[in-house]
Design a protein around this motif. Structure first.
Motif, mmCIF file in Angstrom:
data_model
loop_
_atom_site.group_PDB
_atom_site.id
_atom_site.type_symbol
_atom_site.label_atom_id
_atom_site.label_comp_id
_atom_site.label_asym_id
_atom_site.label_seq_id
_atom_site.Cartn_x
_atom_site.Cartn_y
_atom_site.Cartn_z
ATOM 1 N N PRO A 120 0.826 -1.229 0.000
ATOM 2 C CA PRO A 120 0.000 0.000 0.000
ATOM 3 C C PRO A 120 0.842 1.254 0.000
ATOM 4 N N PHE A 121 1.970 1.178 0.696
ATOM 5 C CA PHE A 121 2.835 2.341 0.755
ATOM 6 C C PHE A 121 3.446 2.643 -0.609
ATOM 7 N N LEU A 122 3.891 1.573 -1.296
ATOM 8 C CA LEU A 122 4.503 1.755 -2.609
ATOM 9 C C LEU A 122 3.508 2.360 -3.577
ATOM 10 N N ARG A 123 2.287 1.859 -3.506
ATOM 11 C CA ARG A 123 1.277 2.345 -4.445
ATOM 12 C C ARG A 123 1.034 3.832 -4.202
ATOM 13 N N ALA A 124 0.943 4.192 -2.940
ATOM 14 C CA ALA A 124 0.709 5.592 -2.604
ATOM 15 C C ALA A 124 1.892 6.461 -3.006
ATOM 16 N N SER A 182 12.381 5.678 -5.282
ATOM 17 C CA SER A 182 13.263 4.860 -4.470
ATOM 18 C C SER A 182 13.579 5.551 -3.154
ATOM 19 N N SER A 183 13.596 6.888 -3.165
ATOM 20 C CA SER A 183 13.947 7.556 -1.921
ATOM 21 C C SER A 183 12.832 7.373 -0.891
ATOM 22 N N SER A 184 11.578 7.334 -1.347
ATOM 23 C CA SER A 184 10.515 7.113 -0.373
ATOM 24 C C SER A 184 10.524 5.668 0.123
ATOM 25 N N ILE A 185 10.942 4.756 -0.750
ATOM 26 C CA ILE A 185 11.070 3.362 -0.299
ATOM 27 C C ILE A 185 12.170 3.260 0.744
ATOM 28 N N THR A 186 13.293 3.907 0.439
ATOM 29 C CA THR A 186 14.400 3.806 1.388
ATOM 30 C C THR A 186 14.053 4.505 2.686
ATOM 31 N N ALA A 187 13.249 5.584 2.597
ATOM 32 C CA ALA A 187 12.834 6.251 3.825
ATOM 33 C C ALA A 187 12.017 5.295 4.682
ATOM 34 N N ALA A 188 11.112 4.573 4.028
ATOM 35 C CA ALA A 188 10.293 3.616 4.754
ATOM 36 C C ALA A 188 11.143 2.512 5.340
ATOM 37 N N ALA A 189 12.103 2.060 4.528
ATOM 38 C CA ALA A 189 12.958 0.978 4.985
ATOM 39 C C ALA A 189 13.786 1.424 6.174
ATOM 40 N N SER A 190 14.283 2.662 6.117
ATOM 41 C CA SER A 190 15.113 3.111 7.227
ATOM 42 C C SER A 190 14.254 3.352 8.457
ATOM 43 N N ALA A 191 12.988 3.753 8.239
ATOM 44 C CA ALA A 191 12.088 3.896 9.370
ATOM 45 C C ALA A 191 11.868 2.549 10.044
ATOM 46 N N ALA A 192 11.719 1.516 9.210
ATOM 47 C CA ALA A 192 11.525 0.172 9.753
ATOM 48 C C ALA A 192 12.778 -0.283 10.487
ATOM 49 N N LEU A 193 13.937 0.082 9.964
ATOM 50 C CA LEU A 193 15.188 -0.322 10.598
ATOM 51 C C LEU A 193 15.391 0.402 11.917
ATOM 52 N N ALA A 194 14.881 1.640 11.991
ATOM 53 C CA ALA A 194 15.173 2.466 13.146
ATOM 54 C C ALA A 194 14.236 2.182 14.320
ATOM 55 N N ARG A 195 13.318 1.266 14.131
ATOM 56 C CA ARG A 195 12.378 1.011 15.221
ATOM 57 C C ARG A 195 13.088 0.342 16.393
ATOM 58 N N SER A 228 8.221 12.157 9.053
ATOM 59 C CA SER A 228 8.309 10.949 8.255
ATOM 60 C C SER A 228 7.328 9.903 8.767
ATOM 61 N N VAL A 229 7.154 9.873 10.056
ATOM 62 C CA VAL A 229 6.202 8.906 10.597
ATOM 63 C C VAL A 229 4.805 9.240 10.114
ATOM 64 N N ASN A 230 4.480 10.523 10.157
ATOM 65 C CA ASN A 230 3.137 10.930 9.733
ATOM 66 C C ASN A 230 2.911 10.626 8.268
ATOM 67 N N LYS A 231 3.928 10.910 7.485
ATOM 68 C CA LYS A 231 3.769 10.777 6.042
ATOM 69 C C LYS A 231 3.672 9.307 5.646
ATOM 70 N N ASP A 232 4.532 8.508 6.236
ATOM 71 C CA ASP A 232 4.608 7.129 5.778
ATOM 72 C C ASP A 232 3.489 6.259 6.331
ATOM 73 N N GLU A 233 3.091 6.520 7.552
ATOM 74 C CA GLU A 233 2.030 5.727 8.165
ATOM 75 C C GLU A 233 2.350 4.243 8.113
ATOM 76 N N MET A 234 3.598 3.895 8.416
ATOM 77 C CA MET A 234 3.981 2.496 8.304
ATOM 78 C C MET A 234 3.656 1.760 9.584
ATOM 79 N N ALA A 235 2.962 0.691 9.413
ATOM 80 C CA ALA A 235 2.753 -0.179 10.564
ATOM 81 C C ALA A 235 4.053 -0.933 10.817
ATOM 82 N N GLU A 236 4.222 -1.386 12.026
ATOM 83 C CA GLU A 236 5.433 -2.126 12.344
ATOM 84 C C GLU A 236 5.396 -3.489 11.654
ATOM 85 N N TYR A 237 6.538 -3.872 11.054
ATOM 86 C CA TYR A 237 6.574 -5.148 10.348
ATOM 87 C C TYR A 237 6.944 -6.259 11.313
#
Lengths: 580, 188
Positions: free
Chosen positions: A170-174, A205-218, A243-252
């Motif tokens: 969903p994040f990628l699509r958005a 790719s930068s938004s993907i990496t942002a999400a990935a780094s957010a996931a890594l930084a948890r 970044s948290v607000n923008k990405d709205e990533m749930a914890e993996y």
């Protein structure tokens, strides 16, 4: 080791002068001529290190099937037909049928079916591994990858990967939607411009990496918190919140907990320790080479490793990094060796080969060799290739012109040793261990004619002095001109035949010289240009090209550096002796 | 520029099309072998043209293109298998500008154009080598392997190492032609 010539690509250098050839790092700047490209637009040499590369076709290296790029991703970059790699030796596996049923009379029966008897196995022709060892058999000999699909889909790595994909979907699509929109808005009406495509890709790719780094930084309990250096700045709080607000990533949450992965055959842990304790044969432990092609930590047991589908290969097109013009564009067909566009340096720059005439076998030595049976090759070997300190040698440089017009060539040997600041003071103080003299005056290399013109008459060459007397050449640095015998002359133009000119040079090796005899040679050549206005050529390609203003307007001069490697200097046997 | 490679004139037979065949080579079944012209067969090579497909009539067993080199001590043997209960040999086709290094054993089904095979290689049965590929010295290619175009294979078993440069075709063509012109007779 035969003498060689390599060409300089200026892409790594800040200055147009190449690095000194005795530094080991200089090998990254020099390339054989046939691996180089030439950008006509920039008028510059390009190498494989600096061109930008795009995939034009994917194909399987075994069945040579051209895989459409749409299905490459779905098939996970591997062949989805019948091609498998041996888990043991990575050779290609073949499908074999079972033996036909024994009729009992002790004679081989003639098989009825063309394909053989089921069940079928994968068999390695090299190490004799067969898939029955790991419990893989097939009902029919075609579509093996499809038959193995269920094994592969249930593997922990692909399950985990699917889960990850699902998580990010969903994040990628958005993320991909607005960026592609904005890039097409930015260039209204423009067709796919490479820079805009690259730009949107970059955003993506930068938004993907942002999400990935957010996931890594948890926060992970027990693991020190990783904070990217960016977040440590004053705006860290705000940036993170945004970044948290923008990405709205749930914890993996991973499917498999790493602490009990070894129980189910993953890598590491007590299960492996238990296995290693009981090892009897070294071959029962899978080697690193057998395991590291897998995307997931696999079992240490050799018998647990499964055959993998063969990774796809690709044909690539190459672009100039500066002007993005295409340098190489292969034909679509995977096994065709033709190219729609092929701008290789060999078609623009004179080809230079170097030889040491003292290593050539003379007819006399060959004659002696031919007397003994089966030693003809030994006699033809270049046995006497060593260079010894304190001696002087002559060498031949053959320049071959690929252009349809004659070129004027000028050679020079700049002292890169002495001027280099990186090589330290003691290096500077020392004199170069050898001296090179090459003809410094301009000489002509005749135009290239169609190949059929020379095909049969290789024997026809002329060493007539008058042929090239008109060029005003032969005023070599060590002047030996005016000799009636061409033999005696070692520096200067020696021979011209067809589109090749051979010039002689001489090298004097100092008594203290060691290592490889390498030196830089600058080649300048003037050719008739097709462009009437060669004004902007200096801008694109950097400093190594310039329009010659003082000559006829139709000529252009191009210069490039080469490194000539004459071979290893081997101390003579009397090395301990003070006289050398 | 490279020095000539001399051979004893008495040893080699030169055909009308410029093939140079050593008298010390073993050519079995010459009626089943086709040489394209300007091909060199060095001394000690063994070419098994006699291993032909069973059945009546004329059969080409080994065909070589132009500017090929079969190195010293090479063995060229057509591939064979038992298919539907019948043992048979199958033809071997080799393209133009193919050099095979000394002491290699070749049982390939097809070798394309501009292929270089090094010394001491074993090319297994029914191997298919595509155009402009290169097999490094001392490589073992297992049976039924496919070597794609412009690939360098090396090792045991032979594996893909790297892609060859785009100008491989020109390089190999020039090299094989030059080799033929360098290969000069020497009277004794």
């Amino acid at each position: 080791m035969t003498p060689s010539v390599q060409y300089h690509c200026p892409c790594l250098a800040s200055a147009p002068v190449p690095p000194p050839p005795h530094l080991p790092s200089s090998s990254y700047s020099f390339h054989p001529l046939h691996t180089l490209f030439f950008c006509e637009e920039c008028d510059a040499i390009r190498c494989n290190r600096c061109v930008s590369v795009e995939v034009s076709t994917y194909y399987c290296p075994n069945c040579l099937f051209e895989v459409p790029s749409a299905s490459v991703r779905a098939e996970k970059n591997r062949c989805a037909r019948n091609c498998f790699m041996c888990p043991n030796c990575r050779n290609t596996l073949t499908v074999v049928a079972s033996d036909p049923p024994d009729t009992g009379d002790g004679r081989l029966t003639v098989p009825v079916s063309t394909v053989g008897e089921p069940p079928f196995y994968l068999y390695c022709n090299h190490c004799r591994w067969d898939s029955a060892e790991v419990g893989i058999v097939f009902e029919k000999p075609t579509g093996l990858a499809a038959q193995l699909q269920r094994y592969e889909d249930s593997a922990p790595d692909s399950l985990e990967f699917d889960r990850l994909k699902e998580h990010f979907e969903p994040f990628l699509r958005a993320a991909s939607l607005p960026s592609s929109l904005s890039s097409s808005m930015a260039h209204p009406g423009s067709v796919v411009h490479p820079s805009s495509a690259a730009h949107s890709h970059h955003l993506h790719s930068s938004s993907i990496t942002a999400a990935a780094s957010a996931a890594l930084a948890r926060d992970i309990p027990g693991v020190g918190k990783y904070t990217p250096s960016l977040a440590r700045s004053t705006s860290a709080r705000a940036g993170r919140d945004r970044s948290v607000n923008k990405d709205e990533m749930a914890e993996y949450r991973s499917r498999l907990d790493i602490t009990n992965a070894s129980v189910v055959g993953g890598g590491g842990g007590d299960a492996d320790v238990e296995f290693i304790k009981r090892v009897e044969k070294i071959s029962s432990v899978a080697s690193l080479e057998q395991r590291w092609g897998n995307s997931w930590a696999t079992s240490l047991r050799t018998r647990d490793i499964r055959p993998q589908r063969i990774p796809l290969h690709s044909k690539r097109s190459k672009r100039c990094p500066v002007c993005t013009h295409i340098l190489i564009k292969p034909e679509q067909k995977a096994q065709s060796v033709r190219y729609k566009i092929k701008l290789v340096a060999a078609n623009y720059l004179p080809a230079i080969t170097v030889a040491l005439p003292h290593t050539f076998p003379t007819p006399e030595t060959v004659k002696r060799g031919l007397g003994k049976p089966a030693s003809a090759s030994a006699a033809n070997d270049r046995s006497n290739v060593a260079l010894h300190p304190g001696e002087s040698y002559s060498f031949h440089l053959a320049l071959t012109n690929p252009l349809y017009d004659p070129i004027q060539v000028r050679l020079a040997t700049p002292r890169v040793h002495a001027t280099s600041s990186s090589s330290g003071t003691q290096e500077k103080a020392r004199r170069p261990p050898f001296g090179v003299s090459i003809p410094t005056s301009t000489f002509t290399v005749a135009a290239f004619a169609e190949a059929w013109e020379y095909d049969e008459d290789e024997e026809m060459y002329w060493t007539d002095e008058e042929e090239f007397g008109g060029v005003g050449s032969n005023r070599g640095s060590r002047n030996k001109e005016g000799k009636s015998k061409a033999k005696a002359k070692s520096v200067g133009v020696l021979e011209k035949r067809a589109n090749t000119t051979i010039v002689g040079g001489e090298v004097i090796i100092g008594k203290e010289a060691r290592g490889r005899l390498k030196f830089i040679m600058l080649v300048q050549y003037t050719y008739r240009s097709d462009d009437p206005v060669p004004s902007e050529s200096g801008e694109g390609g950097g400093a190594d090209t310039k329009a010659s203003t003082n000559k006829a307007p139709e000529t252009k001069t191009f210069e490039f550096y080469t490194v000539i490697d004459l071979g290893e200097i081997i101390p003579t046997k009397l090395d301990g002796d003070p006289d050398g | 520029m490279d020095p000539p490679i001399y051979y004893s004139k008495a040893e080699f037979i030169e055909t009308d099309t410029g093939n140079k065949v050593s008298r010390r080579a073993t050519i079995a079944g010459p009626q089943n072998i086709i040489l394209g012209g300007k091909t060199i067969i060095a001394s000690g090579a063994i070419i098994r043209g006699d291993l032909r497909r069973s059945g009546p009539g004329h059969a080409v067993v080994i065909s070589l293109g132009r500017y090929c080199l079969i190195g010293e001590g090479c063995i060229m043997r057509p591939p064979y298998k038992t298919y539907r209960g019948a043992f048979n040999y199958y033809p071997m086709k080799i393209g133009d500008h193919v050099h095979i290094g000394a002491n290699s054993v070749v049982e390939a089904a097809t070798i394309g154009n501009n292929v270089e095979i090094g010394k001491n290689c074993i090319i297994g049965k029914f191997t298919i080598i595509k155009d402009c590929a290169k097999i490094a010295d001392n490589t073992i290619i297992p049976p039924n392997t496919v070597v794609p175009a412009l690939a360098l294979f090396a090792g045991s078993p032979g594996r893909f190492v790297e892609d060859l440069p785009e100008s491989t075709q020109e390089i190999v063509e020039a090299y094989t032609k030059q080799y033929y012109t360098r290969f000069q007779p020497l009277d004794r």
